[in-house]
Design a protein around this motif. Sequence first.
Motif, PDB file in Angstrom:
ATOM      1  N   LYS A  84       0.831  -1.214   0.000  1.00  0.00           N
ATOM      2  CA  LYS A  84       0.000   0.000   0.000  1.00  0.00           C
ATOM      3  C   LYS A  84       0.865   1.264   0.000  1.00  0.00           C
ATOM      4  O   LYS A  84       0.549   2.238  -0.691  1.00  0.00           O
ATOM      5  CB  LYS A  84      -0.915  -0.012   1.219  1.00  0.00           C
ATOM      6  N   ASP A  85       1.943   1.221   0.761  1.00  0.00           N
ATOM      7  CA  ASP A  85       2.815   2.399   0.809  1.00  0.00           C
ATOM      8  C   ASP A  85       3.521   2.629  -0.523  1.00  0.00           C
ATOM      9  O   ASP A  85       3.678   3.778  -0.954  1.00  0.00           O
ATOM     10  CB  ASP A  85       3.840   2.222   1.929  1.00  0.00           C
ATOM     11  N   ALA A 107       2.754  11.969   6.316  1.00  0.00           N
ATOM     12  CA  ALA A 107       1.371  11.474   6.341  1.00  0.00           C
ATOM     13  C   ALA A 107       1.340   9.961   6.129  1.00  0.00           C
ATOM     14  O   ALA A 107       0.584   9.242   6.811  1.00  0.00           O
ATOM     15  CB  ALA A 107       0.552  12.189   5.277  1.00  0.00           C
ATOM     16  N   ARG A 108       2.119   9.465   5.207  1.00  0.00           N
ATOM     17  CA  ARG A 108       2.168   8.031   4.975  1.00  0.00           C
ATOM     18  C   ARG A 108       2.699   7.290   6.196  1.00  0.00           C
ATOM     19  O   ARG A 108       2.209   6.217   6.562  1.00  0.00           O
ATOM     20  CB  ARG A 108       3.050   7.718   3.761  1.00  0.00           C
ATOM     21  N   LYS A 109       3.691   7.852   6.833  1.00  0.00           N
ATOM     22  CA  LYS A 109       4.266   7.195   8.000  1.00  0.00           C
ATOM     23  C   LYS A 109       3.275   7.160   9.167  1.00  0.00           C
ATOM     24  O   LYS A 109       3.216   6.177   9.923  1.00  0.00           O
ATOM     25  CB  LYS A 109       5.555   7.907   8.425  1.00  0.00           C
ATOM     26  N   ARG A 110       2.480   8.208   9.325  1.00  0.00           N
ATOM     27  CA  ARG A 110       1.475   8.207  10.405  1.00  0.00           C
ATOM     28  C   ARG A 110       0.430   7.123  10.167  1.00  0.00           C
ATOM     29  O   ARG A 110      -0.018   6.455  11.107  1.00  0.00           O
ATOM     30  CB  ARG A 110       0.814   9.581  10.489  1.00  0.00           C
ATOM     31  N   GLU A 111       0.022   6.944   8.922  1.00  0.00           N
ATOM     32  CA  GLU A 111      -0.958   5.899   8.633  1.00  0.00           C
ATOM     33  C   GLU A 111      -0.389   4.510   8.911  1.00  0.00           C
ATOM     34  O   GLU A 111      -1.094   3.622   9.405  1.00  0.00           O
ATOM     35  CB  GLU A 111      -1.403   5.998   7.182  1.00  0.00           C
ATOM     36  N   LEU A 112       0.892   4.304   8.596  1.00  0.00           N
ATOM     37  CA  LEU A 112       1.498   2.998   8.848  1.00  0.00           C
ATOM     38  C   LEU A 112       1.746   2.760  10.331  1.00  0.00           C
ATOM     39  O   LEU A 112       1.667   1.619  10.808  1.00  0.00           O
ATOM     40  CB  LEU A 112       2.825   2.888   8.086  1.00  0.00           C
ATOM     41  N   THR A 113       2.023   3.803  11.080  1.00  0.00           N
ATOM     42  CA  THR A 113       2.302   3.645  12.507  1.00  0.00           C
ATOM     43  C   THR A 113       1.094   3.106  13.249  1.00  0.00           C
ATOM     44  O   THR A 113       1.217   2.291  14.182  1.00  0.00           O
ATOM     45  CB  THR A 113       2.744   4.984  13.102  1.00  0.00           C
ATOM     46  N   ALA A 114      -0.104   3.531  12.844  1.00  0.00           N
ATOM     47  CA  ALA A 114      -1.322   3.069  13.514  1.00  0.00           C
ATOM     48  C   ALA A 114      -1.530   1.568  13.321  1.00  0.00           C
ATOM     49  O   ALA A 114      -2.146   0.910  14.172  1.00  0.00           O
ATOM     50  CB  ALA A 114      -2.519   3.834  12.988  1.00  0.00           C
ATOM     51  N   GLU A 115      -1.020   0.986  12.249  1.00  0.00           N
ATOM     52  CA  GLU A 115      -1.230  -0.426  11.973  1.00  0.00           C
ATOM     53  C   GLU A 115      -0.001  -1.281  12.273  1.00  0.00           C
ATOM     54  O   GLU A 115      -0.045  -2.494  12.088  1.00  0.00           O
ATOM     55  CB  GLU A 115      -1.619  -0.619  10.507  1.00  0.00           C
TER      56      GLU A 115
END
Length: 542
Positions: A49-50, A68-76
């Motif tokens: 996805k990234d 922004a991409r890193k924040r989305e990945l951090t949650a998962e």
Amino acid sequence: MGGLRDVAAPFVAPGPSGVAVRDRLKHLTPEDEKVLRRVGAHLGSLASKDLKARCGDGLGHSADTWAARKRELTAESSSRWAGSITKATHDQWALARRGQTAHLQSLEAGVRTIRHRLSLPVGDKGGKRTPGGYRSAHEWFNKTRRLHVLEDRLDTVRADRESGVVHVVRGGKCLLGTRHTLGNAQLTEAEWRERWEAGRWFLQADGESGKRFGNETIRISPGGEVSIKLPAPLTDLANAGHGRYVLSAKVRFPHRGEEWADRAQANRAVAYRIHYDVRRGRWYVTASWQIPPTKTVSLQAALAHGVIGVDTNADHLAAWRLDAHGNPIGQPRRFFYDLSGSADHRDAQVRHALSRLLNWAKSCGVTAIAVEDLDFTAEKTREKHGHRRRFRRLISGMPTGKLRARLTSMADQTGISIIAVDPAYTSKWGAQHWQKPMTAPRRKTTRHDAASIAIGRRAQGHPIRRRTAPPRAHQSDVHGHRTVQARPGTLGREEPRPRIPGPRTRSMQPDAARTRATRTSKTVRNVRSGQEWVQDSLLLTD
């Protein structure tokens, strides 16, 4: 010399900037393999996805979009897993961008060559460095059609580059194409699916100095214990504190193990990658870290004890040892390898050949190995070599780019310097000036052996040609042959050879004393005598 291109000066290749060692994860329990598969599959989906998001950004990528991409990945997953995923994504996008540039340059060279040959009359032979026209009208017509095909491809690739579009396949484009030819690959759909999924897993973490054992995500203690920080959705699988899972396997790196243990003990950064080999059914872990580049020695210091010239070929390395004056010593050596099969097999063959070469260099006491600075990226096109398919296949199979990097890395710890020389005319001049003189009744010198002598002499700064040809009117011992065996700064290097008194054979030393005087034989007629006629004056009589 007219018509020859300039030859670049030799240089000492810099040492490696990083180290990578690998070991097998043995005695894993079924629960360990289950955890590794689930973690790899989950992180692999996040990496896919990234990568899709990064390719969508194109040239509009910025620090804000990356955050922004890193924040989305951090949650998962976690912040460190997210950092490793985004860094791997950026590296993969940059690699695809470089490959796109190389493909663009190859298409431009092909279009330029076809246009030039189409502009010439059919059957034109061309010059020494410029290709001539096509051999027949039929070939000329087919090349006009191919020109349109290449121009369309060139326009498409050029438009993609200008807009920042790259084409990347996680898992490999070759494996993706194998899905449509399972019969030729001798694979079932289930076996292909297993390889495809394993190729898309993500189990790698970057090191971080100051953290325990140099890595907070995949941690390996100096004793060999492996523990993994589980992503947030998989923390229920933890068997240790702080959401970690400890594997039952112990790791011991045979190569550079002490160096790795010292780094881990000092909490210095070490990156790890865990991957699964589907063909063997084994799990492996790779540790890598950066090292300061080894300080290269000067060219004169590296050549103080002579050099070993190496000629790279499709199936072997031809090597010959030269002394400090550029003279071949001993017998030529050949180190064979087989470049058929998989990439791992080819890499292993090259490593074994280079290991034998380095061991021989150490036994000879030589501290320098000269190799050609080859690059066939622009020489493999069918537009340049036409119908010479065997030659295109030959140069495509030669390990030119990876060989020097692999040799430099392997020679870093042995104290042997790698000298890169210009490959211009080494094979031609070596065969012309050294193949015949070095051939003996019990030694057959090949063209490749002679080329290794030429490579070694070029690294030392000596001319490849054995002698400077005298003028046409004096190609004899009238004035003596001029030699270039001495160094360029030696006085009298181009002067006639000095005449040494004594016999011309090697059976007697020039200064040996004669044991008997030379006399004219009395049994041979018409032989010039060393005596002279003396006419005495007439006697005066009364």
